[in-house]
Design an enzyme around this catalytic site. Structure first.
Site, PDB file in Angstrom:
ATOM      1  N   LYS A 181       0.745  -1.085   0.090  1.00 56.94           N
ATOM      2  CA  LYS A 181       0.036  -0.049   0.031  1.00 56.94           C
ATOM      3  C   LYS A 181       0.774   1.266   0.000  1.00 56.94           C
ATOM      4  O   LYS A 181       0.536   2.121  -0.632  1.00 56.94           O
ATOM      5  CB  LYS A 181      -1.125   0.005   1.360  1.00 56.94           C
ATOM      6  N   LYS A 249      -0.436  12.191   5.734  1.00 53.74           N
ATOM      7  CA  LYS A 249      -0.110  10.937   6.694  1.00 53.74           C
ATOM      8  C   LYS A 249       0.632  10.121   5.861  1.00 53.74           C
ATOM      9  O   LYS A 249       1.731   9.529   6.450  1.00 53.74           O
ATOM     10  CB  LYS A 249      -1.400  10.769   7.338  1.00 53.74           C
TER      11      LYS A 249
END
Ligand SMILES: NC(=O)c1ccc[n+]([C@@H]2O[C@H](COP(=O)([O-])OP(=O)(O)OC[C@H]3O[C@@H](n4cnc5c(N)ncnc54)[C@H](OP(=O)(O)O)[C@@H]3O)[C@@H](O)[C@H]2O)c1
Length: 303
Positions: A181, A249
Site C-alpha cells: 500500500k 499522513k
C-alpha cells in the site's frame, strides 16, 4: 447496545469501526449483502445514517467486540488503530479467541507487526488489509485489498473481504499488505502533484476540464487518480473524498519507512512538502485534488 428492530439475519455478523469516508461505504455494502453489521464511531453522529438502514450501534469497541468475531477497522492512523484495539474500552477487552481484526486503515508496517504479535498471544488475528480505490471503489465494493498476516485468518475472512473489495491479495507476513500500500501511495502522492501542476498550466492555456475529462481517460496520461481529480474539479465537490490530511499522513509514513530502509525518495519528499503545507494552510479536510489550488497560491515551489 441499541439494537435495531430488524430481525437477526442468518448471516455472519461483522463489526465496522471508523465510520468515515471509507468505513461508511464498506459498512453499507456489508448491510446490503445481508450481513448483520455492528458499527462504532468515536463521534456518534456519523453512525446515524447506517443505523437508519439497519446497522446496530455499539457504544464502545469493547461492546462491539463482545458480539462480533470479525471486525473491520477504517481509521485515520496508527494512533487511532492503537487506541481502538488496545485502549481502555478497546477491542482487545471484548474479542474472544479465534476472532479476526481486518485493519483497512493505512498505517506504518511496524505498528501492524507489533499489534499482530501482541494479539496473537490472546488467540486473536490482526491482519493488515489496507485498501485502494478511493471513495468510488469503497462505494462500488470494488476496492483492491492488500493483506498481510496469518494465512488461516485470511482464508476465514474471504467472505467478508469479498463484500467490500474485488481484487484481494494475500502477500505474506504481517506488515506486507501495508508495504505494498505504501508503494501505491508513493505513486499516488507524486501523481497528485504532477496532475495539479499540469492542470494549472492547462488553465493558463485556456483548456477546458470537460475536454480533458473526455480525452485523457483514453490517452496515456490516464490514471484513476486523474479521473478522480477531474471529477472533483468539474463537480466542485471538494470535501468528503480522498483527504489531503490522509495523503499527508501516508507520505509521512512512506518517508519514515524508506528512511529506515536506507532509501531516499526525492519525489515523495516533494509531494510531502506540498501536502503538509496544504494542511498548515487549513486545507486538510479537502480532497487531495485541491492541491492545485495550493500550487496556484504559493506561486513559487515549496522548498
Ligand atoms: N479516502 C480514501 O480515498 C482512502 C482510500 C484508501 C485508503 N484510505 C485510508 O483509509 C483510512 C480511513 O480513511 P477515510 O478517508 O475514511 O478517513 P476519514 O473519513 O477521515 O475517517 C477516519 C475515521 O477514523 C476515526 N478516527 C480518527 N482518529 C481517531 C481516534 N484517535 N480514535 C478513534 N477514531 C478515530 C474518525 O472518527 P471521527 O469521525 O470521530 O473523527 C473516522 O471515523 C485511512 O487510513 C486512509 O488513509 C482512504
Amino acid at each position: 447496545m441499541k439494537d435495531s428492530s430488524r430481525p437477526e439475519a442468518a448471516v455472519s455478523r461483522v463489526g465496522v469501526i471508523g465510520i468515515g469516508v471509507m468505513g461508511s461505504r464498506m459498512a453499507g455494502n456489508l448491510l446490503r449483502a445481508g450481513h448483520t453489521v455492528v458499527v462504532y464511531n468515536r463521534s456518534p453522529k456519523s453512525v446515524e445514517k447506517l443505523v437508519s438502514e439497519g446497522a446496530i450501534d455499539a457504544r464502545s469497541p469493547e461492546e462491539l467486540a463482545r458480539t462480533c468475531r470479525i471486525v473491520i477497522l477504517a481509521l485515520t492512523d496508527s494512533k487511532a488503530v492503537e487506541s481502538i484495539v488496545m485502549g481502555e474500552k478497546g477491542l482487545v477487552h471484548g474479542l474472544s479467541p479465534g476472532s479476526i481484526i481486518l485493519d483497512t486503515s493505512t498505517i506504518d508496517p511496524g505498528t501492524a507487526v507489533r499489534l499482530a504479535g501482541t494479539l496473537r498471544e490472546q488467540g486473536i488475528s490482526f491482519l493488515d488489509a489496507p485498501v485502494s480505490g478511493g471513495p468510488e471503489g469503497a462505494a462500488a465494493g470494488t476496492l483492491t485489498i492488500m493483506v498481510g498476516g496469518d494465512r488461516d485468518a485470511f482464508d476465514r475472512s474471504q467472505e467478508v473481504l469479498s463484500k467490500v473489495g474485488k481484487n484481494i491479495f494475500y502477500l505474506g507476513a504481517s506488515g506486507s499488505g501495508q508495504r505494498v500500500k505504501l508503494f501505491n501511495q508513493a505513486l499516488v502522492g507524486v501523481e497528485y502533484l504532477g496532475i495539479a501542476e499540469a492542470f494549472l498550466w492547462a488553465k493558463k492555456m485556456g483548456l477546458k476540464i470537460e475536454d480533458l475529462e473526455k480525452i485523457i481517460p483514453i490517452s496515456w496520461g490516464d490514471s484513476p487518480v486523474f479521473r478522480h481529480f477531474a471529477s472533483v474539479v468539474s463537480s466542485g465537490e471538494l470535501k468528503g473524498g480522498s483527504s489531503i490530511k490522509n495523503l499527508n499522513k501516508d507520505l509521512g509514513i512512506i518517508l519514515q519507512t524508506a528512511k529506515q530502509d536506507g532509501v531516499q525518495l526525492s519525489m515523495a519528499e516533494l509531494a510531502r512538502r506540498y501536502a503538509s503545507r496544504a494542511v498548515e494552510l487549513g486545507y486538510e479536510d479537502l480532497d487531495a485534488s485541491t492541491l492545485y489550488r495550493l500550487l496556484d497560491k504559493v506561486r513559487t515551489p515549496v522548498s
